[in-house]
Motif scaffolding. Structure first.
Motif, short mmCIF file in Angstrom:
data_model
loop_
_atom_site.label_atom_id
_atom_site.label_comp_id
_atom_site.label_asym_id
_atom_site.label_seq_id
_atom_site.Cartn_x
_atom_site.Cartn_y
_atom_site.Cartn_z
N LEU A 175 15.73 -113.93 36.22
CA LEU A 175 16.48 -112.76 37.27
C LEU A 175 17.51 -112.16 37.15
O LEU A 175 18.35 -112.51 37.23
CB LEU A 175 15.69 -113.01 38.88
CG LEU A 175 16.02 -112.50 39.53
CD1 LEU A 175 14.87 -111.39 39.84
CD2 LEU A 175 16.20 -113.42 40.92
N LEU A 177 19.96 -109.35 38.23
CA LEU A 177 20.62 -109.07 39.61
C LEU A 177 21.55 -108.48 38.47
O LEU A 177 22.60 -107.91 38.03
CB LEU A 177 20.91 -110.07 40.43
CG LEU A 177 20.21 -111.50 40.61
CD1 LEU A 177 20.16 -112.68 41.26
CD2 LEU A 177 18.80 -110.18 41.21
N ASP A 293 19.44 -107.56 47.54
CA ASP A 293 19.50 -109.32 47.76
C ASP A 293 18.53 -109.68 48.76
O ASP A 293 18.26 -109.30 49.30
CB ASP A 293 20.44 -109.11 49.00
CG ASP A 293 21.33 -110.22 49.27
OD1 ASP A 293 20.23 -111.51 48.61
OD2 ASP A 293 21.82 -110.56 49.90
N LYS A 295 17.48 -112.89 48.01
CA LYS A 295 17.23 -113.66 49.33
C LYS A 295 17.77 -113.23 50.61
O LYS A 295 16.96 -113.52 51.74
CB LYS A 295 19.21 -114.71 49.06
CG LYS A 295 18.69 -115.76 49.89
CD LYS A 295 20.13 -116.81 49.41
CE LYS A 295 20.46 -118.75 49.38
NZ LYS A 295 21.36 -119.20 49.08
N TYR A 308 10.10 -115.68 45.46
CA TYR A 308 12.24 -115.69 45.00
C TYR A 308 12.17 -117.38 44.29
O TYR A 308 12.74 -116.75 43.10
CB TYR A 308 12.59 -115.27 46.36
CG TYR A 308 13.84 -116.01 46.30
CD1 TYR A 308 14.65 -114.88 45.92
CD2 TYR A 308 14.98 -117.19 46.47
CE1 TYR A 308 15.70 -115.19 45.53
CE2 TYR A 308 16.42 -117.36 46.73
CZ TYR A 308 17.31 -116.34 45.44
OH TYR A 308 18.33 -116.35 45.46
N TYR A 309 11.32 -117.85 44.95
CA TYR A 309 12.45 -119.36 44.23
C TYR A 309 11.72 -119.40 42.60
O TYR A 309 12.14 -119.97 42.02
CB TYR A 309 11.61 -120.92 44.92
CG TYR A 309 12.70 -120.94 46.19
CD1 TYR A 309 13.54 -120.50 46.64
CD2 TYR A 309 11.61 -121.03 47.41
CE1 TYR A 309 14.88 -120.74 47.70
CE2 TYR A 309 12.41 -121.16 48.84
CZ TYR A 309 13.84 -120.79 48.41
OH TYR A 309 14.30 -121.13 49.93
N ASN A 312 13.94 -117.09 40.43
CA ASN A 312 15.09 -117.36 40.26
C ASN A 312 15.19 -118.59 39.44
O ASN A 312 16.24 -119.44 39.81
CB ASN A 312 15.50 -117.21 42.09
CG ASN A 312 17.38 -117.04 42.15
OD1 ASN A 312 17.55 -116.55 41.20
ND2 ASN A 312 17.78 -118.13 42.53
N PRO A 315 18.87 -116.80 36.97
CA PRO A 315 19.08 -116.06 37.20
C PRO A 315 20.83 -115.60 36.62
O PRO A 315 21.39 -116.21 36.22
CB PRO A 315 19.75 -115.54 39.14
CG PRO A 315 19.91 -117.44 38.58
CD PRO A 315 18.88 -118.12 38.23
N THR A 317 23.78 -112.47 37.10
CA THR A 317 24.51 -110.67 37.42
C THR A 317 24.78 -109.55 36.59
O THR A 317 25.76 -110.02 35.77
CB THR A 317 24.96 -111.15 38.39
OG1 THR A 317 24.46 -112.18 39.67
CG2 THR A 317 25.64 -110.49 39.05
#
Length: 469
Positions: A175, A177, A293, A295, A308-309, A312, A315, A317
């Motif tokens: 993931l 971000l 976001d 979450k 999401y889990y 993720n 992840p 960034t």
């Protein structure tokens, strides 16, 4: 490793190290600070093993007493690819760790343990291979005109590259971000090129650009007659990407129904076309990206927590451009090279005032905004370098007066003095380099310093001679 220098005054240590490392390549020895420095200047050693007392003596000789960071920087400045390993007794491990914290590769303990030496050598060799692979990948991507984030001087971005290299060969879902324009698509391509699916397709899907009513059909395909306008069977992106990687950009925009199907793909590896009954197997690696976001979207019941889990797992960034401004000169050079391929202008740099403004600006649109701004200026420019006249005046509206140095009275006088002197030194060097059009010898002569000292100062203040030409 092909060339290793052992620096120690202890004959038993030297003998043991020579015996252990004899199969690694050419091994030489030195036992005095002057001899060590001469060896480093004369030969491109791949690894230097040096005992702590000699390291400290070398620091005194090079006028860096009590400053491990400055010493390591000088050694790395001369031999950036040379790994440095400290040899220290158990009573000096704290000092050895301090050197590691300031850029030394590792340390070993004395008396010498063969297994420990081989372990350190293996770690250095493995890291060297990874850096070579990364450089190779960057070179390939450079040739493909993927210029977004191929180089970095930013510690934050270097960690991102390290994570991309680590996760690439695995099957793990990633993931990505970060804000729009930071380079998430490039990062996804880099993961794919690093994976064992690199010979398979890389299919990118911008989920936010697809109407909600069509996202399921786009991802999973549909059967003829499954809805109005479905005149024939259509293969979805998961089928097209079979054997490769699918990149789902702006994953937070997909509908709840599509989220359920995507969850089934991630959990069980199966899906069905819209309007179909045949169960298909997904042979793809999933990389997702979001500038939202996720979450918080889960908390607001806009995105499924279980999905999401699943997304993720790993992840990463991507930092904003304002968090890696030291890379801006690299991007400027890269984009100018790109533009020059399609134009006869051959613009080679930017005016120092422009670079000042670029480094001050906050870049809410990140790398994409920088590229667009430079492309517009490139089109308008009539000289061999981009000048302020080719940029929007707003870029210079918040310019600091060049005569003033900001003072923060919350800091100590010593800190303020050091910052002020550094700013004066940086501005002076910029003026000299600008006047001499980036010529190192002429600039060093005018500044009354050696070329090596000038290069060190330019590195310290992130001044690239190319922008002054």
């Amino acid at each position: 490793m092909d060339t290793i220098l052992i620096a120690t005054r202890d004959p038993s240590t030297s003998t043991a190290m020579r015996r252990i490392l004899s199969r690694e390549g050419q091994v030489s020895a030195a036992d005095s600070p002057d001899q060590i420095w001469q060896q480093i200047k004369s030969n491109a050693w791949e690894c230097l093993f040096i005992d702590l007392p000699l390291m400290e003596a070398l620091s005194d000789v090079l006028d860096h007493s009590a400053d491990p960071k400055a010493l390591v920087q000088q050694l790395k400045g001369l031999r950036p690819l040379m790994a440095i390993v400290i040899i220290a007794g158990n009573d000096n491990l704290r000092k050895a760790v301090r050197y590691v914290q300031n850029g030394v590769s590792s340390y070993i303990t004395a008396p010498i343990d063969a297994d420990e030496v081989r372990l350190v050598v293996d770690e250095i060799s493995r890291e060297r291979r990874q850096q070579s692979e990364l450089a190779y990948l960057r070179e390939r991507i450079w040739k493909d005109d993927s210029l977004d984030i191929v180089q970095t001087r930013s510690p934050k971005m270097q960690k991102v590259f390290d994570n991309l290299m680590s996760v690439g060969p695995t099957k793990t879902t990633v993931l990505l971000l970060g804000d729009t324009g930071t380079g998430k698509s490039f990062a996804a391509k880099l993961i794919h090129r690093r994976s064992n699916r690199k010979n398979g397709p890389f299919i990118s899907v911008h989920c936010g650009a697809i109407p909600e009513t069509l996202i399921e059909s786009e991802l999973f395909g549909h059967e003829k007659g499954s809805f109005t306008g479905a005149h024939r069977r259509k293969l979805g992106k998961f089928e097209v990407a079979s054997g490769g990687t699918i990149f789902l950009d702006e994953i937070g925009t997909i509908s709840k129904a599509a989220q359920v199907k995507l969850l089934t793909v991630l959990q069980d590896g199966i899906y069905q076309r819209v309007g179909g009954e045949q169960t298909l197997t997904a042979n793809v690696r999933v990389i997702a990206a979001s500038n939202s976001d996720l979450k918080q979207m889960c908390t607001d019941d806009l995105f499924r927590k279980d999905l999401y889990y699943r997304l993720n797992v790993f992840p990463i960034t991507i930092p904003k451009l304002c968090e890696r401004k030291e890379d801006i000169p690299l991007f400027v050079r890269a984009f100018l090279n790109k533009f020059n391929q399609f134009d006869t202008k051959a613009i080679q740099g930017v005016h120092p005032g422009v670079m000042e403004a670029l480094l001050r600006y906050d870049w809410p649109g990140n790398i994409r905004e920088l590229e667009n701004l430079l492309e517009r200026a490139y089109i308008l420019e009539k000289t061999p370098a981009l000048t302020p006249e080719s940029f929007p005046s707003e870029l210079f509206d918040n310019a600091e007066a060049m005569t003033g140095i900001p003072i923060d009275t919350r800091e100590t006088l010593d800190v303020v003095r050091k910052k002020g002197l550094a700013e004066i030194e940086r501005r002076y060097l910029k003026e000299v380099l600008s006047r001499n059009k980036g010529k190192i010898n002429a600039s060093a002569s005018e500044a009354g310093v050696g070329t090596r000292q000038l290069n060190k100062l330019m590195h310290k203040y992130h001044l690239d001679k190319g922008i002054f030409k």
